[in-house]
Design a protein around this motif. Structure first.
Motif, PDB file in Angstrom:
ATOM      1  N   VAL A  16       0.848  -1.187   0.000  1.00  0.00           N
ATOM      2  CA  VAL A  16       0.000   0.000   0.000  1.00  0.00           C
ATOM      3  C   VAL A  16       0.885   1.239   0.000  1.00  0.00           C
ATOM      4  O   VAL A  16       1.734   1.412   0.864  1.00  0.00           O
ATOM      5  CB  VAL A  16      -0.936   0.016   1.232  1.00  0.00           C
ATOM      6  CG1 VAL A  16      -1.771   1.279   1.250  1.00  0.00           C
ATOM      7  CG2 VAL A  16      -1.808  -1.221   1.246  1.00  0.00           C
ATOM      8  N   THR A  17       0.664   2.075  -0.991  1.00  0.00           N
ATOM      9  CA  THR A  17       1.408   3.328  -1.065  1.00  0.00           C
ATOM     10  C   THR A  17       0.527   4.444  -0.501  1.00  0.00           C
ATOM     11  O   THR A  17      -0.696   4.298  -0.441  1.00  0.00           O
ATOM     12  CB  THR A  17       1.771   3.672  -2.523  1.00  0.00           C
ATOM     13  OG1 THR A  17       0.559   3.905  -3.251  1.00  0.00           O
ATOM     14  CG2 THR A  17       2.572   2.558  -3.179  1.00  0.00           C
ATOM     15  N   THR A  20      -2.227   5.219  -2.990  1.00  0.00           N
ATOM     16  CA  THR A  20      -3.310   4.235  -3.002  1.00  0.00           C
ATOM     17  C   THR A  20      -4.204   4.418  -1.784  1.00  0.00           C
ATOM     18  O   THR A  20      -5.436   4.380  -1.892  1.00  0.00           O
ATOM     19  CB  THR A  20      -2.735   2.804  -3.012  1.00  0.00           C
ATOM     20  OG1 THR A  20      -1.894   2.663  -4.151  1.00  0.00           O
ATOM     21  CG2 THR A  20      -3.827   1.767  -3.051  1.00  0.00           C
ATOM     22  N   ARG A  23      -6.429   7.510  -2.278  1.00  0.00           N
ATOM     23  CA  ARG A  23      -7.548   7.256  -3.188  1.00  0.00           C
ATOM     24  C   ARG A  23      -8.647   6.457  -2.493  1.00  0.00           C
ATOM     25  O   ARG A  23      -9.832   6.767  -2.617  1.00  0.00           O
ATOM     26  CB  ARG A  23      -7.062   6.537  -4.444  1.00  0.00           C
ATOM     27  CG  ARG A  23      -6.376   7.451  -5.442  1.00  0.00           C
ATOM     28  CD  ARG A  23      -6.085   6.761  -6.749  1.00  0.00           C
ATOM     29  NE  ARG A  23      -5.086   5.710  -6.628  1.00  0.00           N
ATOM     30  CZ  ARG A  23      -3.762   5.898  -6.599  1.00  0.00           C
ATOM     31  NH1 ARG A  23      -3.283   7.126  -6.686  1.00  0.00           N
ATOM     32  NH2 ARG A  23      -2.937   4.883  -6.489  1.00  0.00           N
ATOM     33  N   LEU A  24      -8.250   5.444  -1.743  1.00  0.00           N
ATOM     34  CA  LEU A  24      -9.221   4.638  -1.002  1.00  0.00           C
ATOM     35  C   LEU A  24      -9.981   5.497   0.009  1.00  0.00           C
ATOM     36  O   LEU A  24     -11.201   5.397   0.138  1.00  0.00           O
ATOM     37  CB  LEU A  24      -8.522   3.477  -0.293  1.00  0.00           C
ATOM     38  CG  LEU A  24      -9.393   2.640   0.640  1.00  0.00           C
ATOM     39  CD1 LEU A  24     -10.472   1.907  -0.141  1.00  0.00           C
ATOM     40  CD2 LEU A  24      -8.537   1.659   1.408  1.00  0.00           C
TER      41      LEU A  24
END
Length: 116
Positions: A16-17, A20, A23-24
C-alpha cells in the motif's frame, strides 16, 4: 542534538502506497458523506433534530441543498489544504473528513433505531 533535514516515514503494510491509501480514503469520504446526509434526513423525517447548529441552519434554510453545500465546502477546504502537506501525509485530509462523518452516520443510525 539537531534534527534538521531528518524525516521519519512510516511504511504502510504490504504494497500500500500513500497514493493508493489516499484514493481509497476519498472513496470512504464519499460513502461517509452519503451515509451522514441520508441518516440525517431519515432522522429529521422521524421527528429528530439536527444537533450541529451550522448544519441545522443550512437545512432549515435550504434543505438538502444546504446540507450538500456545507459538505462541499468542507471537502473544498480539504482539497485546498491538501497540497500544503508532503505526499506521504496527504491521506490525513480524507481521513479527517471521513472519520467524523462516519461517526455521525453511526450515531444517527443508532438514534434512528432507538426511535423505531
Amino acid at each position: 542534538m539537531r534534527s534538521e533535514g531528518a524525516v521519519l516515514y512510516r511504511h504502510l503494510p504490504g504494497d500500500v502506497t500513500p497514493g493508493t491509501l489516499e484514493r481509497l480514503l476519498w472513496v470512504v469520504v464519499v460513502l461517509a458523506l452519503i451515509a451522514d446526509v441520508a441518516t440525517t434526513f431519515v432522522g429529521l423525517e422521524l421527528g429528530l433534530s439536527e444537533s450541529n447548529p451550522a448544519a441545522r441552519g443550512a437545512i432549515e434554510g435550504y434543505g438538502v441543498a444546504g446540507m450538500l453545500t456545507l459538505k462541499a465546502f468542507a471537502v473544498s477546504v480539504g482539497l485546498v489544504c491538501r497540497p500544503l502537506l508532503e505526499r506521504p501525509y496527504r491521506p490525513i485530509v480524507p481521513a479527517g473528513l471521513a472519520v467524523p462523518w462516519l461517526v455521525a452516520a453511526a450515531l444517527n443510525t443508532y438514534i434512528i433505531l432507538t426511535v423505531l
